[in-house]
Write a protein that holds these residues in place. Structure first.
Motif, PDB file in Angstrom:
ATOM      1  N   PRO A  28     -18.119   2.254  42.609  1.00 45.76           N
ATOM      2  CA  PRO A  28     -17.139   1.415  42.119  1.00 45.76           C
ATOM      3  C   PRO A  28     -16.833   1.441  40.809  1.00 45.76           C
ATOM      4  O   PRO A  28     -17.771   1.771  40.010  1.00 45.76           O
ATOM      5  CB  PRO A  28     -17.857  -0.112  42.362  1.00 45.76           C
ATOM      6  CG  PRO A  28     -19.210   0.003  42.289  1.00 45.76           C
ATOM      7  CD  PRO A  28     -19.565   1.245  42.945  1.00 45.76           C
ATOM      8  N   VAL A  29     -15.495   0.998  40.467  1.00 44.54           N
ATOM      9  CA  VAL A  29     -15.061   1.056  38.991  1.00 44.54           C
ATOM     10  C   VAL A  29     -15.529  -0.029  38.353  1.00 44.54           C
ATOM     11  O   VAL A  29     -15.280  -1.080  38.609  1.00 44.54           O
ATOM     12  CB  VAL A  29     -13.575   1.044  39.180  1.00 44.54           C
ATOM     13  CG1 VAL A  29     -12.821   1.051  37.858  1.00 44.54           C
ATOM     14  CG2 VAL A  29     -12.891   2.360  39.805  1.00 44.54           C
ATOM     15  N   GLY A  30     -16.107   0.251  37.077  1.00 44.35           N
ATOM     16  CA  GLY A  30     -16.738  -0.843  36.578  1.00 44.35           C
ATOM     17  C   GLY A  30     -17.060  -0.397  35.023  1.00 44.35           C
ATOM     18  O   GLY A  30     -16.466   0.347  34.395  1.00 44.35           O
ATOM     19  N   PRO A  31     -18.192  -0.880  34.398  1.00 46.44           N
ATOM     20  CA  PRO A  31     -18.297  -0.584  32.951  1.00 46.44           C
ATOM     21  C   PRO A  31     -18.162   1.202  32.808  1.00 46.44           C
ATOM     22  O   PRO A  31     -17.965   1.615  31.619  1.00 46.44           O
ATOM     23  CB  PRO A  31     -19.490  -1.431  32.588  1.00 46.44           C
ATOM     24  CG  PRO A  31     -19.608  -2.440  33.519  1.00 46.44           C
ATOM     25  CD  PRO A  31     -19.052  -1.996  34.736  1.00 46.44           C
ATOM     26  N   GLU A  32     -18.781   1.741  33.745  1.00 43.47           N
ATOM     27  CA  GLU A  32     -19.109   3.022  33.409  1.00 43.47           C
ATOM     28  C   GLU A  32     -17.728   3.753  33.407  1.00 43.47           C
ATOM     29  O   GLU A  32     -17.776   4.885  32.514  1.00 43.47           O
ATOM     30  CB  GLU A  32     -19.885   3.797  34.731  1.00 43.47           C
ATOM     31  CG  GLU A  32     -21.128   3.019  35.071  1.00 43.47           C
ATOM     32  CD  GLU A  32     -21.232   1.854  35.654  1.00 43.47           C
ATOM     33  OE1 GLU A  32     -20.246   1.576  36.148  1.00 43.47           O
ATOM     34  OE2 GLU A  32     -22.371   1.409  35.903  1.00 43.47           O
ATOM     35  N   LEU A  35     -16.844   3.537  29.703  1.00 44.14           N
ATOM     36  CA  LEU A  35     -17.800   4.688  29.126  1.00 44.14           C
ATOM     37  C   LEU A  35     -17.224   5.857  29.289  1.00 44.14           C
ATOM     38  O   LEU A  35     -17.279   6.738  28.211  1.00 44.14           O
ATOM     39  CB  LEU A  35     -19.301   4.502  29.390  1.00 44.14           C
ATOM     40  CG  LEU A  35     -19.900   3.052  29.378  1.00 44.14           C
ATOM     41  CD1 LEU A  35     -21.380   3.060  29.984  1.00 44.14           C
ATOM     42  CD2 LEU A  35     -20.225   2.893  27.846  1.00 44.14           C
ATOM     43  N   TRP A  36     -16.751   6.371  30.307  1.00 48.43           N
ATOM     44  CA  TRP A  36     -15.763   7.537  30.285  1.00 48.43           C
ATOM     45  C   TRP A  36     -14.718   7.740  29.589  1.00 48.43           C
ATOM     46  O   TRP A  36     -14.670   8.822  28.934  1.00 48.43           O
ATOM     47  CB  TRP A  36     -15.530   7.726  31.768  1.00 48.43           C
ATOM     48  CG  TRP A  36     -14.665   8.736  32.061  1.00 48.43           C
ATOM     49  CD1 TRP A  36     -13.194   8.813  31.990  1.00 48.43           C
ATOM     50  CD2 TRP A  36     -14.893  10.273  32.679  1.00 48.43           C
ATOM     51  NE1 TRP A  36     -12.758  10.060  32.084  1.00 48.43           N
ATOM     52  CE2 TRP A  36     -13.656  10.909  32.464  1.00 48.43           C
ATOM     53  CE3 TRP A  36     -15.971  10.764  32.886  1.00 48.43           C
ATOM     54  CZ2 TRP A  36     -13.546  12.297  32.912  1.00 48.43           C
ATOM     55  CZ3 TRP A  36     -15.934  12.211  33.365  1.00 48.43           C
ATOM     56  CH2 TRP A  36     -14.734  12.949  33.453  1.00 48.43           C
ATOM     57  N   ALA A  37     -14.221   6.688  29.551  1.00 46.89           N
ATOM     58  CA  ALA A  37     -12.825   6.763  28.661  1.00 46.89           C
ATOM     59  C   ALA A  37     -13.127   6.973  27.257  1.00 46.89           C
ATOM     60  O   ALA A  37     -12.506   7.259  26.421  1.00 46.89           O
ATOM     61  CB  ALA A  37     -12.001   5.349  28.722  1.00 46.89           C
ATOM     62  N   LEU A  38     -14.223   6.084  26.750  1.00 49.57           N
ATOM     63  CA  LEU A  38     -14.826   6.373  25.397  1.00 49.57           C
ATOM     64  C   LEU A  38     -15.316   7.751  25.052  1.00 49.57           C
ATOM     65  O   LEU A  38     -15.077   8.162  23.923  1.00 49.57           O
ATOM     66  CB  LEU A  38     -15.935   5.216  24.873  1.00 49.57           C
ATOM     67  CG  LEU A  38     -16.668   5.409  23.822  1.00 49.57           C
ATOM     68  CD1 LEU A  38     -15.724   5.079  22.571  1.00 49.57           C
ATOM     69  CD2 LEU A  38     -17.802   4.387  23.725  1.00 49.57           C
ATOM     70  N   ARG A  93     -24.408   8.284  33.407  1.00 51.85           N
ATOM     71  CA  ARG A  93     -24.019   8.200  32.146  1.00 51.85           C
ATOM     72  C   ARG A  93     -24.861   7.277  31.225  1.00 51.85           C
ATOM     73  O   ARG A  93     -25.478   6.515  31.931  1.00 51.85           O
ATOM     74  CB  ARG A  93     -22.539   7.543  32.207  1.00 51.85           C
ATOM     75  CG  ARG A  93     -21.574   8.659  32.843  1.00 51.85           C
ATOM     76  CD  ARG A  93     -20.160   7.982  33.081  1.00 51.85           C
ATOM     77  NE  ARG A  93     -19.375   8.657  34.076  1.00 51.85           N
ATOM     78  CZ  ARG A  93     -18.409   8.074  34.476  1.00 51.85           C
ATOM     79  NH1 ARG A  93     -18.087   6.880  34.618  1.00 51.85           N
ATOM     80  NH2 ARG A  93     -17.863   8.944  35.428  1.00 51.85           N
ATOM     81  N   LEU A  94     -24.755   6.939  30.070  1.00 54.03           N
ATOM     82  CA  LEU A  94     -25.466   6.378  29.180  1.00 54.03           C
ATOM     83  C   LEU A  94     -25.009   4.854  29.309  1.00 54.03           C
ATOM     84  O   LEU A  94     -23.752   4.878  29.848  1.00 54.03           O
ATOM     85  CB  LEU A  94     -25.459   6.495  27.839  1.00 54.03           C
ATOM     86  CG  LEU A  94     -25.959   7.795  26.940  1.00 54.03           C
ATOM     87  CD1 LEU A  94     -25.417   7.707  25.677  1.00 54.03           C
ATOM     88  CD2 LEU A  94     -27.548   7.700  26.941  1.00 54.03           C
ATOM     89  N   ASP A  95     -25.802   3.964  29.552  1.00 60.20           N
ATOM     90  CA  ASP A  95     -25.404   2.386  29.968  1.00 60.20           C
ATOM     91  C   ASP A  95     -25.258   2.035  28.394  1.00 60.20           C
ATOM     92  O   ASP A  95     -25.365   2.488  27.339  1.00 60.20           O
ATOM     93  CB  ASP A  95     -26.562   1.680  30.563  1.00 60.20           C
ATOM     94  CG  ASP A  95     -27.658   1.440  29.731  1.00 60.20           C
ATOM     95  OD1 ASP A  95     -27.870   1.781  28.367  1.00 60.20           O
ATOM     96  OD2 ASP A  95     -28.697   1.471  30.544  1.00 60.20           O
ATOM     97  N   PHE A  96     -24.791   0.895  28.493  1.00 60.60           N
ATOM     98  CA  PHE A  96     -23.988   0.192  27.180  1.00 60.60           C
ATOM     99  C   PHE A  96     -25.162  -0.001  26.070  1.00 60.60           C
ATOM    100  O   PHE A  96     -24.920   0.315  24.884  1.00 60.60           O
ATOM    101  CB  PHE A  96     -23.532  -1.285  27.246  1.00 60.60           C
ATOM    102  CG  PHE A  96     -23.075  -1.979  26.288  1.00 60.60           C
ATOM    103  CD1 PHE A  96     -21.841  -1.594  25.486  1.00 60.60           C
ATOM    104  CD2 PHE A  96     -23.841  -2.861  25.659  1.00 60.60           C
ATOM    105  CE1 PHE A  96     -21.356  -2.289  24.378  1.00 60.60           C
ATOM    106  CE2 PHE A  96     -23.307  -3.740  24.518  1.00 60.60           C
ATOM    107  CZ  PHE A  96     -22.157  -3.201  23.823  1.00 60.60           C
ATOM    108  N   GLU A  97     -26.261  -0.472  26.442  1.00 56.20           N
ATOM    109  CA  GLU A  97     -27.545  -0.492  25.583  1.00 56.20           C
ATOM    110  C   GLU A  97     -27.997   0.684  25.029  1.00 56.20           C
ATOM    111  O   GLU A  97     -28.024   0.833  23.542  1.00 56.20           O
ATOM    112  CB  GLU A  97     -28.734  -1.536  26.354  1.00 56.20           C
ATOM    113  CG  GLU A  97     -28.267  -2.835  26.671  1.00 56.20           C
ATOM    114  CD  GLU A  97     -27.986  -3.474  25.484  1.00 56.20           C
ATOM    115  OE1 GLU A  97     -28.679  -3.532  24.450  1.00 56.20           O
ATOM    116  OE2 GLU A  97     -27.330  -4.622  25.737  1.00 56.20           O
TER     117      GLU A  97
END
Length: 400
Positions: A28-32, A35-38, A93-97
């Motif tokens: 699902p589209v979410g915080p990941e 992170l891709w956009a960043l 991908r790396l998570d936020f933390e």
């Protein structure tokens, strides 16, 4: 797709998935996705271009789903962060933390910039004075109010009219450039000697000074899709190479080895050969470099008839790439010439000893069996690995 357009930051694989029928992940589209956009934004800011071609939205969506991004070679300490954020599988991908920890560590360890000598010091702030709050536009009104009421409007108007605008200056420069080009063409047509007729010239090519130069070689390497009658790829060798018994040209520093396991290939002089092992590999090695050759171990009946799928998903020599958490793949392409099919690619991964490897790989389909030519070495020696790989793929012949 029409509204967003070809912008890498907005097309994470999980966003592009619904418009790409062969995409297998359905996260699902979410915080990941953010992170891709960043990661794409950091890549663009440091490298100066996007990690994927952005000429066409359809092509961008397909590439995002099918291929990894370009190497973040100029990102320095940010490279592992950027490449981790641009992984196709959102769960990798790396998570936020983790990302926050990485960035804090990089900021703490970053050196202070050299201010140099041409720096105007900022006056010390006076804590006893309060900041002056001005309304929007107040400075403009005061500046206009300070102008004298009796200024000669005609003189200012004439000065504005006499001053050249940037647009008129650009037109003038363009006109001058066109005039110079026209003069150069006219001079060339009138005064420069004319070339000989193609039929009279033959194979000799003459420069403007009248000195003959040899015709350029028309041989092509794997990139141009040439192949020999037996299905092995053919590439052009350097002009300083030697011809061996009517076979392919071999560059200086290499020797053509006719291997007892049914093939021949150009190997750098002084390399040691290891007999075929239990995995069907014949290895030539020297120092930290390895040339791995597999003459027809795997068949299409067991591994399918698509060399790209075989290379990407099934080839045993690339299993460390698939198992490594820090790996990249680029330059993946399929070459089809004369009924023969080949697939090649460039790969990186970290081996069990912590070394960063760079690998050039080619899978050649000959008579229903896969033949492999692979060169491995340190990632810092990419040019040397490419030189060894080009000679190996240009001279590999199956003789069995």
């Amino acid at each position: 797709m029409t509204v967003v357009g070809p912008v890498t930051e907005r097309w994470a694989p999980e966003q592009a998935g619904p418009v790409h029928e062969n995409w297998q992940l359905a996260a699902p589209v979410g915080p990941e996705t953010d992170l891709w956009a960043l990661g794409a934004l950091l890549f663009r800011a440091v490298q100066g271009h996007a990690p994927y071609p952005e000429e066409s939205t359809a092509e961008l969506v397909q590439l995002v789903c099918a291929e990894p991004p370009a190497f973040a070679e100029e990102c320095g300490p940010l490279r592992p962060v950027v490449e981790s954020l641009l992984r196709q599988d959102p769960t990798d991908r790396l998570d936020f933390e983790e990302l926050s920890g990485w960035l804090r560590s990089l900021v703490r360890s970053a050196p202070e910039p050299d201010a140099g000598t041409h720096v105007v010091p900022v006056p010390p702030a006076d804590p006893s004075r309060l900041p002056i709050v001005r309304r929007r536009g107040e400075l403009v009104r005061r500046r206009r109010a300070a102008l004298p009421d009796t200024h000669p409007h005609g003189r200012h108007k004439r000065a504005r009219e006499g001053r050249s605008s940037p647009r008129s200056l650009g037109r003038t420069l363009l006109l001058l450039i066109l005039l110079l080009l026209a003069g150069a063409v006219a001079y060339a047509m009138l005064f420069l000697p004319k070339q000989k007729d193609d039929g009279a010239a033959g194979d000799d090519r003459t420069g403007s000074a009248g000195q003959a130069s040899p015709a350029p070689s028309r041989s092509a390497g794997p990139a141009s899709g040439r192949s020999t009658p037996d299905g092995s790829p053919s590439a052009s060798a350097p002009a300083t190479g030697t011809q061996t018994g009517g076979g392919p040209a071999v560059a200086d520093g290499f020797t053509l080895r006719k291997d007892p396991d049914g093939f021949q290939v150009a190997v750098a002089k002084g390399w040691d050969r290891t007999p075929r092992n239990g995995s069907g590999q014949v290895v030539y090695a020297h120092g930290n470099f390895e040339l791995i050759l597999v003459p027809g171990r795997d068949s299409t009946s067991s591994y399918g008839s698509d060399p790209m799928v075989y290379q990407r998903d099934k080839e045993k020599e690339l299993q460390p790439y698939r198992d490594s958490s820090w790996s990249t793949a680029t330059g993946l392409r399929t070459i089809e010439v004369g009924g023969r099919t080949m697939a090649e690619g460039q790969f990186t991964w970290t081996d069990g000893q912590g070394r960063d490897l760079f690998v050039r790989n080619m899978a050649i389909l000959i008579h229903g069996r896969y033949h492999l030519v692979q060169v491995r070495g340190p990632e810092a020696q990419r040019d040397e690995i490419t030189r060894l790989y080009d000679q190996a793929t240009a001279t590999y012949r199956y003789t069995g």
